[in-house]
Design an enzyme around this catalytic site. Structure first.
Site, mmCIF file in Angstrom:
data_model
loop_
_atom_site.group_PDB
_atom_site.id
_atom_site.type_symbol
_atom_site.label_atom_id
_atom_site.label_comp_id
_atom_site.label_asym_id
_atom_site.label_seq_id
_atom_site.Cartn_x
_atom_site.Cartn_y
_atom_site.Cartn_z
ATOM 1 N N SER A 111 32.742 96.281 14.184
ATOM 2 C CA SER A 111 33.654 95.129 14.167
ATOM 3 C C SER A 111 33.383 94.150 15.306
ATOM 4 O O SER A 111 32.945 94.547 16.389
ATOM 5 C CB SER A 111 35.083 95.665 14.287
ATOM 6 O OG SER A 111 35.974 94.645 14.660
ATOM 7 N N ARG A 169 52.550 93.344 11.444
ATOM 8 C CA ARG A 169 52.597 94.820 11.432
ATOM 9 C C ARG A 169 53.727 95.259 12.347
ATOM 10 O O ARG A 169 53.599 95.236 13.566
ATOM 11 C CB ARG A 169 51.262 95.405 11.877
ATOM 12 C CG ARG A 169 50.188 95.088 10.850
ATOM 13 C CD ARG A 169 48.806 95.386 11.343
ATOM 14 N NE ARG A 169 47.896 94.396 10.792
ATOM 15 C CZ ARG A 169 46.818 93.936 11.418
ATOM 16 N NH1 ARG A 169 46.482 94.383 12.606
ATOM 17 N NH2 ARG A 169 46.070 93.030 10.843
ATOM 18 N N SER A 280 39.105 93.346 -1.228
ATOM 19 C CA SER A 280 39.834 94.045 -0.161
ATOM 20 C C SER A 280 41.080 93.272 0.208
ATOM 21 O O SER A 280 41.084 92.040 0.191
ATOM 22 C CB SER A 280 38.918 94.139 1.070
ATOM 23 O OG SER A 280 39.634 94.487 2.244
ATOM 24 N N HIS A 282 42.355 94.141 3.231
ATOM 25 C CA HIS A 282 42.353 94.556 4.638
ATOM 26 C C HIS A 282 43.155 95.846 4.828
ATOM 27 O O HIS A 282 43.825 96.046 5.844
ATOM 28 C CB HIS A 282 42.929 93.436 5.513
ATOM 29 C CG HIS A 282 42.280 93.315 6.869
ATOM 30 N ND1 HIS A 282 41.324 92.385 7.168
ATOM 31 C CD2 HIS A 282 42.482 94.002 8.027
ATOM 32 C CE1 HIS A 282 40.963 92.494 8.435
ATOM 33 N NE2 HIS A 282 41.652 93.485 8.982
HETATM 34 C C1 LIG Z 1 42.910 100.124 12.590
HETATM 35 C C2 LIG Z 1 42.184 99.167 11.695
HETATM 36 C C3 LIG Z 1 41.449 98.135 12.269
HETATM 37 C C4 LIG Z 1 40.728 97.267 11.440
HETATM 38 N N1 LIG Z 1 39.941 96.302 12.022
HETATM 39 C C5 LIG Z 1 39.186 95.507 11.227
HETATM 40 C C6 LIG Z 1 38.270 94.574 11.820
HETATM 41 O O1 LIG Z 1 38.134 94.483 13.033
HETATM 42 N N2 LIG Z 1 37.558 93.786 10.973
HETATM 43 C C7 LIG Z 1 37.680 93.867 9.603
HETATM 44 O O2 LIG Z 1 37.022 93.121 8.874
HETATM 45 N N3 LIG Z 1 38.526 94.758 9.038
HETATM 46 C C8 LIG Z 1 39.250 95.579 9.812
HETATM 47 N N4 LIG Z 1 40.076 96.511 9.240
HETATM 48 C C9 LIG Z 1 40.114 96.630 7.769
HETATM 49 C C10 LIG Z 1 39.040 97.609 7.275
HETATM 50 O O3 LIG Z 1 37.742 97.088 7.460
HETATM 51 C C11 LIG Z 1 39.215 97.908 5.780
HETATM 52 O O4 LIG Z 1 39.227 96.706 5.064
HETATM 53 C C12 LIG Z 1 40.484 98.701 5.463
HETATM 54 O O5 LIG Z 1 40.771 99.632 6.477
HETATM 55 C C13 LIG Z 1 40.300 99.440 4.134
HETATM 56 O O6 LIG Z 1 41.460 100.093 3.765
HETATM 57 P P1 LIG Z 1 41.717 101.662 3.994
HETATM 58 O O7 LIG Z 1 42.080 101.799 5.438
HETATM 59 O O8 LIG Z 1 42.847 101.953 3.074
HETATM 60 O O9 LIG Z 1 40.444 102.391 3.646
HETATM 61 C C14 LIG Z 1 40.787 97.398 10.034
HETATM 62 C C15 LIG Z 1 41.530 98.443 9.483
HETATM 63 C C16 LIG Z 1 42.207 99.324 10.290
HETATM 64 C C17 LIG Z 1 42.955 100.466 9.657
#
Ligand SMILES: Cc1cc2nc3c(=O)[nH]c(=O)nc-3n(C[C@H](O)[C@H](O)[C@H](O)COP(=O)(O)O)c2cc1C
Length: 387
Positions: A111, A169, A280, A282
């Site tokens: 990230s 959040r 997605s 996120h």
């Molecule tokens: C704690 C946390 C931090 C995240 N940070 C980023 C990030 O820095 N950049 C990004 O594109 N997505 C970020 N995401 C989203 C993830 O890349 C992803 O889209 C998401 O976690 C997928 O869903 P899932 O947790 O149900 O597998 C983050 C997700 C979580 C849980």
């Protein structure tokens, strides 16, 4: 886990162990979603609504979960999603996860707001890693980050488009993860003091605790409040498709647009020259009250009509979910929270164990659906007309 449960098996098992090891504000930062967290539940719940077909007597003696994405072969159609601050969940977390992904033959995406800078993560493995980018107002700094990623051997850029502003959040406010003034700081300290294993692993042995790629831009990179001010001040909410066209000119490797939910946005990404999209939301951390990516996927896949690769994330929790996503039109999935829970629980080996379990589940599902190859998993194997 109790004395009678010997080993973690499911994502939920890892989640429970992570909850015990991490300070509460960090666990909730991972675990939480936007607002009432309705979409967080729906992301997983909609997978349960889908049913697959059991097919018999089809010679499944040569099952192979390998596939190819962006010209690179992968041991299974799974990659590790970019997760900010992973190095706060386990010592130098991004490097541990990258090594786990490499051991399992799949890509790791680091990230923009990782603790370990992209070059540290890239140097910990032999294969190229993916880099995730958020657009910052300071475009010169964006170019610097791209240069740094390129020099580190990154060949694939995930550009995240679903965070013009951070989602609401509520757990992060409640726990003092964000704001809370002096009371928030005292509360965070109390949560840290009740997590001795985390203090030893991350607090003492996981330094430096900075946001590696953006450390030069955050006044005190250790202070989460100043980091929040950096995001508020630097994340650029004015980004449009013309910025993607600009990015396309700057980046000559593979470009994937992450955070697309609607068919016309998917087509706009293709028009800008993206080689892939990630359907997605996120992980349910941004806009509550929307549809799940798995519900949107078949429509997006129809519209895209193989003009680019499609990945899906948000709610994938086991190998059966992986197979369902492929049957709905994805070429691969990303895992977010699952790898983070496994890493917080068991470090690099925890992530390897989880990925091996998911691979096994995919293999078994393929055998029971009567297919030997990943490209044989199509909509024909869905027993639902739900979408
Ligand atoms: C704690 C946390 C931090 C995240 N940070 C980023 C990030 O820095 N950049 C990004 O594109 N997505 C970020 N995401 C989203 C993830 O890349 C992803 O889209 C998401 O976690 C997928 O869903 P899932 O947790 O149900 O597998 C983050 C997700 C979580 C849980």
């Amino acid at each position: 886990m109790s004395l009678f449960n010997i080993a973690p098996v499911t994502v939920d098992d890892y989640r429970r162990i992570a909850q015990r090891r991490l300070p509460k504000f960090l666990f909730d930062y991972i675990d939480g979603g936007a607002n009432r967290e309705e979409i967080l539940a729906r992301n997983c719940g909609d997978f349960s609504q889908l049913q697959l077909k059991q097919r018999v007597l089809r010679d499944v003696g040569s099952i192979d979960t390998a596939t190819t994405l962006f010209g690179r072969s992968m041991a299974m159609p799974v990659a590790l999603a970019p997760v900010g601050m992973a190095g706060l969940f386990r010592r130098r977390g991004e490097t541990q996860a990258a090594r786990a992904a490499e051991r399992c033959g799949i890509p790791f995406a680091t990230s923009t707001v990782g603790v370990c800078p992209v070059d540290e993560v890239a140097a910990s493995v032999a294969e190229p890693i993916w880099f995730q980018l958020y657009m910052l107002r300071d475009r010169d700094f964006v170019l610097e980050m791209l240069e740094r990623a390129r020099n580190a051997g990154v060949d694939t850029l995930l550009f995240t488009v679903d965070l013009p502003v951070p989602g609401m959040r509520q757990r992060d406010f409640r726990n003092g993860m964000i704001g809370g003034g002096t009371a928030g700081k005292i509360s965070k300290l109390a949560q840290i003091l009740s997590s001795p294993r985390w203090i030893y692993d991350v607090g003492l042995r996981g330094k430096p605790h900075t946001f590696g790629n953006v450390a030069s831009k955050v006044e005190n990179p250790k202070d989460l409040d100043l980091y929040k001010s950096f995001i508020d001040g630097q994340f650029d909410p004015t980004v449009t498709w013309s910025d993607i066209a600009w990015l396309r000119q700057q980046w000559h490797g593979k470009l994937i647009i992450k955070g697309v939910m609607e068919s016309d946005d998917a087509l706009a990404a293709i028009d800008c020259g993206a080689e892939g999209i990630v359907v997605s939301n996120h992980g349910g951390r941004q806009l509550d009250g929307i549809a799940s990516p798995i519900a949107k996927l078949p429509g997006v896949a129809r519209a895209v009509n193989r003009q680019c690769s499609i990945m899906l994330d948000s709610g994938v929790r086991n190998g059966i979910d992986v197979v369902k996503a492929l049957a709905c039109g994805a070429d691969a999935v990303l895992l977010g929270r699952p790898w983070v829970y496994a890493m917080a629980a068991g470090g690099e080996q925890g992530v390897v164990d989880l990925l091996e379990m998911i691979n096994k589940e995919v293999e078994i599902a393929m055998a029971l659906m009567g297919v030997n190859r990943i490209d044989e998993i199509t909509g024909e194997l869905l027993d639902s007309d739900l979408w």
